[in-house]
Design a protein around this motif. Structure first.
Motif, PDB file in Angstrom:
ATOM      1  N   ASP A 106      30.298  17.492 -38.939  1.00 34.11           N
ATOM      2  CA  ASP A 106      30.848  16.444 -38.084  1.00 34.11           C
ATOM      3  C   ASP A 106      30.070  16.338 -36.783  1.00 34.11           C
ATOM      4  OD1 ASP A 106      32.745  15.873 -39.975  1.00 34.11           O
ATOM      5  OD2 ASP A 106      34.195  17.283 -39.140  1.00 34.11           O
ATOM      6  N   LYS A 107      29.152  17.254 -36.552  1.00 34.50           N
ATOM      7  CA  LYS A 107      28.374  17.262 -35.324  1.00 34.50           C
ATOM      8  C   LYS A 107      26.942  16.777 -35.547  1.00 34.50           C
ATOM      9  CE  LYS A 107      31.276  20.975 -33.747  1.00 34.50           C
ATOM     10  NZ  LYS A 107      31.449  22.372 -33.585  1.00 34.50           N
ATOM     11  N   MET A 108      26.674  16.121 -36.687  1.00 33.54           N
ATOM     12  CA  MET A 108      25.333  15.606 -36.967  1.00 33.54           C
ATOM     13  C   MET A 108      24.998  14.523 -35.942  1.00 33.54           C
ATOM     14  SD  MET A 108      23.762  16.938 -39.547  1.00 33.54           S
ATOM     15  CE  MET A 108      24.106  17.956 -40.947  1.00 33.54           C
ATOM     16  N   LEU A 109      23.769  14.534 -35.480  1.00 31.74           N
ATOM     17  CA  LEU A 109      23.313  13.498 -34.558  1.00 31.74           C
ATOM     18  C   LEU A 109      23.085  12.214 -35.347  1.00 31.74           C
ATOM     19  CD1 LEU A 109      20.743  15.478 -32.370  1.00 31.74           C
ATOM     20  CD2 LEU A 109      23.124  14.953 -31.862  1.00 31.74           C
ATOM     21  N   PRO A 110      23.331  11.070 -34.738  1.00 36.75           N
ATOM     22  CA  PRO A 110      23.102   9.810 -35.453  1.00 36.75           C
ATOM     23  C   PRO A 110      21.607   9.617 -35.717  1.00 36.75           C
ATOM     24  CG  PRO A 110      23.656   9.394 -33.154  1.00 36.75           C
ATOM     25  CD  PRO A 110      23.838  10.864 -33.385  1.00 36.75           C
ATOM     26  N   PRO A 111      21.254   8.938 -36.809  1.00 38.81           N
ATOM     27  CA  PRO A 111      19.839   8.721 -37.142  1.00 38.81           C
ATOM     28  C   PRO A 111      19.056   8.021 -36.026  1.00 38.81           C
ATOM     29  CG  PRO A 111      21.230   8.090 -38.984  1.00 38.81           C
ATOM     30  CD  PRO A 111      22.133   8.403 -37.837  1.00 38.81           C
ATOM     31  N   THR A 112      19.734   7.250 -35.189  1.00 39.28           N
ATOM     32  CA  THR A 112      19.045   6.564 -34.093  1.00 39.28           C
ATOM     33  C   THR A 112      18.592   7.530 -33.005  1.00 39.28           C
ATOM     34  OG1 THR A 112      21.180   6.132 -33.054  1.00 39.28           O
ATOM     35  CG2 THR A 112      20.271   4.400 -34.467  1.00 39.28           C
ATOM     36  N   GLN A 113      19.145   8.743 -32.978  1.00 41.20           N
ATOM     37  CA  GLN A 113      18.796   9.721 -31.950  1.00 41.20           C
ATOM     38  C   GLN A 113      17.768  10.739 -32.457  1.00 41.20           C
ATOM     39  OE1 GLN A 113      22.262  11.657 -30.293  1.00 41.20           O
ATOM     40  NE2 GLN A 113      21.110  12.720 -28.723  1.00 41.20           N
ATOM     41  N   VAL A 114      17.375  10.636 -33.735  1.00 46.56           N
ATOM     42  CA  VAL A 114      16.458  11.612 -34.325  1.00 46.56           C
ATOM     43  C   VAL A 114      15.230  10.899 -34.879  1.00 46.56           C
ATOM     44  CG1 VAL A 114      16.192  13.406 -36.084  1.00 46.56           C
ATOM     45  CG2 VAL A 114      18.393  13.101 -34.945  1.00 46.56           C
TER      46      VAL A 114
END
Length: 158
Positions: free
Chosen positions: A69-77
């Protein structure tokens, strides 16, 4: 005795063959009326309404690294290696798939106010080494000086 058994067996086979050819139960009866042929104009023009289909329950994916649930959004990686990133305990976790003999590590290469650069190194083992054909998921922790916040994470092959 053998002749009697053979004669009985041959008689049963002949009786079964005769019954199949003679129009036994289930055989079409001989009728003088021709079969009914439907034309396209006789067919209904609309299909009956189908009952509503229940939506399947929400579930987690069964392929890839276990989601967090703490995965960073794809836009931030910005990932230049096939991995996902989660932010936990003020640091990062790089979630990556590895095959049988693979070993991996992630090291912090650079961090500033706009971005964090992480080098991910994968060692595929010695050439010619026999490896099991399995996929496993590794979580590689990376310590940060301060929490990730809105900074972009760049994953590079190292």
């Amino acid at each position: 005795m053998k002749n009697a058994a053979k004669t009985l067996g041959v008689g049963l086979v002949l009786a079964a063959t005769a019954a199949c050819g003679a129009g036994g139960p289930g055989a079409p009866a001989n009728t003088s009326t021709p079969p009914v042929v439907t034309t396209p104009s006789d067919l209904p023009t609309s299909l009956p309404a189908s009952p509503p289909v229940a939506k399947p329950p929400m579930s987690r994916p069964t392929a890839g690294p276990p989601p967090s649930d703490k995965m960073l959004p794809p836009t931030q990686v910005e990932a230049k290696v096939p991995a996902q990133v989660s932010a936990e305990n003020g640091g990062l976790n790089v979630h990556i798939e590895l095959s049988g003999c693979d070993e991996a590590k992630a090291d912090l290469a650079d961090q500033n106010a706009q971005r964090v650069v992480v080098k991910v190194m994968i060692d595929h083992g010695d050439p010619g080494q026999m490896c099991p054909q399995v996929i496993r998921y590794a979580v590689l922790p990376v310590k940060l000086a301060e929490p990730i916040g809105p900074r972009t994470v760049v994953l590079e092959a190292g």
